[in-house]
Design a protein around this motif. Structure first.
Motif, mmCIF file in Angstrom:
data_model
loop_
_atom_site.group_PDB
_atom_site.id
_atom_site.type_symbol
_atom_site.label_atom_id
_atom_site.label_comp_id
_atom_site.label_asym_id
_atom_site.label_seq_id
_atom_site.Cartn_x
_atom_site.Cartn_y
_atom_site.Cartn_z
ATOM 1 N N ASN A 23 33.947 35.375 30.978
ATOM 2 C CA ASN A 23 32.504 35.750 31.401
ATOM 3 C C ASN A 23 31.984 35.365 32.841
ATOM 4 N N CYS A 24 32.889 35.307 33.553
ATOM 5 C CA CYS A 24 32.465 34.767 34.816
ATOM 6 C C CYS A 24 31.877 35.751 35.664
ATOM 7 N N VAL B 112 41.241 43.354 40.513
ATOM 8 C CA VAL B 112 41.665 42.432 41.481
ATOM 9 C C VAL B 112 41.145 41.024 41.391
ATOM 10 N N VAL B 113 39.746 41.045 41.141
ATOM 11 C CA VAL B 113 39.029 39.850 41.190
ATOM 12 C C VAL B 113 39.064 38.995 39.803
ATOM 13 N N CYS B 114 39.645 39.261 38.964
ATOM 14 C CA CYS B 114 39.731 38.680 37.504
ATOM 15 C C CYS B 114 40.679 37.429 37.733
ATOM 16 N N PRO B 115 39.925 36.212 37.434
ATOM 17 C CA PRO B 115 40.723 34.855 37.501
ATOM 18 C C PRO B 115 41.664 34.764 36.472
ATOM 19 N N LYS B 116 41.539 35.622 35.401
ATOM 20 C CA LYS B 116 42.386 35.451 34.074
ATOM 21 C C LYS B 116 43.414 36.418 33.866
#
Length: 155
Positions: free
Chosen positions: A58-59, A120-124
């Protein structure tokens, strides 16, 4: 001497919690209080069906990157839809119909234009775009099932 000012990314949570709550991101069972059957065990294959989507922290980076989330109020957004999809794929859950009733209304899921920046931006590496497209496919199947066999028809 001038030093650069450090800034953190601040994502607006306006409406996010309501949208997240709407998809009921938790296990729904009719027999939740019945412990006589023991634990609800899963095989590694069953866990693999949804594990990727459960990694969301949930970032809100997916919302910041999504061109639709900021402009379409009805759109539930990448994280909420990915988490709804996660629970729909969980073999222990019985709440898919309830979630689909929320996810398939208006632009709630159909607003996604599949730009894919959320993934693309999801860190996980959750792949919200993929989850949304899979949920759309399930939704289309359910729509036609409901159209062909109305409620109470026993399908």
């Amino acid at each position: 001497m001038n030093f650069p000012v450090e800034r953190d990314l601040v994502v607006s949570l306006d409406g996010f919690m309501d949208k997240l709550e709407a998809v009921k991101p938790y296990i729904i069972r009719d027999d939740v209080n019945d412990t006589s059957g023991g634990e609800f065990l899963q095989s590694p294959a069953e866990l693999a069906q949804y594990k990727q989507y459960s990694m969301c922290i949930n970032c809100m980076l997916c919302y910041a990157a999504c061109p639709v989330a900021g402009h379409e109020d009805e759109f539930l957004g990448p994280a909420a839809l990915a988490l709804g999809h996660r629970y729909n794929k969980d073999s222990r859950d019985q709440g898919q119909a309830e979630r689909l009733d929320v996810m398939l209304v208006g632009e709630a899921i159909w607003g996604c234009t599949f730009v894919g920046e959320c993934t693309v931006v999801c860190p996980k590496h959750v792949d919200p775009a993929g989850a949304i497209q899979q949920a759309k496919a399930v939704g289309a199947q359910e729509f036609f099932k409901r159209f062909v066999a109305p409620k109470g028809a026993g399908v």
